[in-house]
Design an enzyme around this catalytic site. Structure first.
Site, PDB file in Angstrom:
ATOM      1  N   HIS A 186       0.754  -1.383  -0.157  1.00  0.00           N
ATOM      2  CA  HIS A 186       0.052   0.025   0.204  1.00  0.00           C
ATOM      3  C   HIS A 186       0.929   1.453   0.199  1.00  0.00           C
ATOM      4  CE1 HIS A 186      -3.666   2.268   1.389  1.00  0.00           C
ATOM      5  NE2 HIS A 186      -2.674   3.367   1.750  1.00  0.00           N
ATOM      6  N   GLU A 187       1.495   1.682   1.066  1.00  0.00           N
ATOM      7  CA  GLU A 187       2.928   2.383   0.361  1.00  0.00           C
ATOM      8  C   GLU A 187       3.704   2.553  -0.582  1.00  0.00           C
ATOM      9  OE1 GLU A 187       2.384   4.590   3.103  1.00  0.00           O
ATOM     10  OE2 GLU A 187       0.933   3.838   3.648  1.00  0.00           O
TER      11      GLU A 187
ATOM     12  N   HIS B 240       2.405   4.289  -2.923  1.00  0.00           N
ATOM     13  CA  HIS B 240       1.678   5.904  -3.112  1.00  0.00           C
ATOM     14  C   HIS B 240       3.056   7.056  -2.857  1.00  0.00           C
ATOM     15  CE1 HIS B 240      -1.950   6.186  -0.448  1.00  0.00           C
ATOM     16  NE2 HIS B 240      -1.092   5.750   0.628  1.00  0.00           N
TER      17      HIS B 240
END
Length: 349
Positions: free
Chosen positions: A17-18, A21
């Site tokens: 997920h990170e 980003h």
């Protein structure tokens, strides 16, 4: 062993997920100050170029800290100085990566299957009255049952959970959708089965590449539907706070699933199944319009654009930062409360 695997798996979900980003920020020229997996004190960290990479002690989250994320900055590479669409891309990239990971895990699950059942009538048990009434025919695919879309074979047992009764169907026959309303189904004993059944025998298909893609798509949609149904139950009060689980509960659940499996293959399949569901769950929940979540930041960004278009004045990003900071405090409080409940459940079990 399964606890270690579960902790690593949960860390991978957060890292993916990170990383979404992170890679979106880098590709749009935004300066990333820190990329961290976990929360709290760092147990490992390394500075590489302009970015600090860190692994932190609590596996309950993570973050990709960007310059000017919640405050004005003179740096042209600051997040706040980028346009609407680059910022939107960065905020949505994390959930997209979780969705992609969930789909990939489902596809890997399909590689462990030689065949799978379809919500398609392959035959009828001897004496089944619904064949003679010509309501259903061999090859009919259940498309909807009582208005609910049938995505995978397991939906059949879910939507038939009430047992005998009157049902509305939409079936696909020879490529055409056919409605069958107010069909009364009764259960009876058949020699081919144990216990009362409706008399349908469902078809199975051998796995090939096309079927694996079909399985991946429909099972991923099924997981997404479970998430929305669970959120609806939470809003309606059907699900209580004690029914929710956080990282500790998820790790314990994955450990239990792995430990109670009959063999390593079944354990791997079950843990992949749970990990895929959690990945898609994270993707959807994270895009809810709640402060501190990516969806909340997207919502604030859209509202900011509207206000600035109407007032012709640029809003100070610190106000959005205050909202997100307050949301983060509340979110962390909720997470610690859920973690406490998870630990209590394990202790008293």
């Amino acid at each position: 062993m399964y606890i270690i695997i579960a902790i690593i798996g949960f860390g991978v979900l957060i890292a993916i997920h990170e990383f979404g980003h992170f890679i979106a920020a880098k590709s749009t020229g935004v300066r990333v100050d820190e990329f961290a997996i976990g929360m709290g004190p760092a147990i490992w960290k390394k500075q590489k170029g302009e970015t600090l990479y860190a692994l932190r002690v609590l596996p309950i989250g993570g973050y990709c800290a960007m310059t000017g994320e919640d405050e004005a900055s003179d740096d042209p590479r600051a997040f706040t100085n980028k346009g609407f669409f680059p910022k939107l891309l960065i905020l949505c990239a994390g959930s997209f990566m979780n969705l992609l990971l969930g789909a990939v895990l489902v596809f890997v699950m399909s590689l462990m299957l030689k065949a799978y059942y379809q919500p398609v009538i392959g035959d009828f048990m001897e004496g089944c009255p619904y064949e003679s009434q010509e309501l259903f025919q061999e090859g009919d695919r259940f498309y909807k049952i009582n208005g609910q879309r049938v995505l995978v074979y397991s939906d059949i047992s879910t939507f038939f959970a009430e047992g005998e009764g009157t049902y509305d169907f939409v079936i696909v026959r020879d490529g055409e959708k056919i409605r069958l309303d107010n069909v009364k189904l009764e259960m009876r004993e058949y020699e081919e089965a144990e216990g009362p059944k409706f008399g349908f025998i469902f078809a199975s298909e051998e796995m090939n590449f096309a079927n694996r893609l079909d399985y991946t798509w429909n099972q991923s949609l099924e997981f997404a539907r479970w998430v929305w149904m669970s959120l609806g139950d939470l809003v309606n009060g059907k699900v209580k706070l004690n029914d929710m689980s956080g990282p500790v509960g998820i790790v314990d659940m994955m450990n239990e699933v792995g430990s109670t499996s009959e063999n390593a293959r079944q354990a791997a399949y079950s843990m992949l199944y749970l990990a895929a569901f959690i990945a898609i769950n994270l993707a959807i929940v994270n895009m809810l319009p709640i402060p501190a979540l990516d969806g909340g930041r997207v919502f604030c960004m859209i509202i900011t654009v509207i206000i600035e278009a109407v007032t012709k004045k640029k809003l100070d990003p610190k106000y959005e930062g205050y909202i997100n900071a307050a949301g983060m405090v509340l979110l962390l409080g909720l997470m610690f409360l859920i973690m406490y409940n998870d630990i209590v459940k394990i202790v008293v079990r």
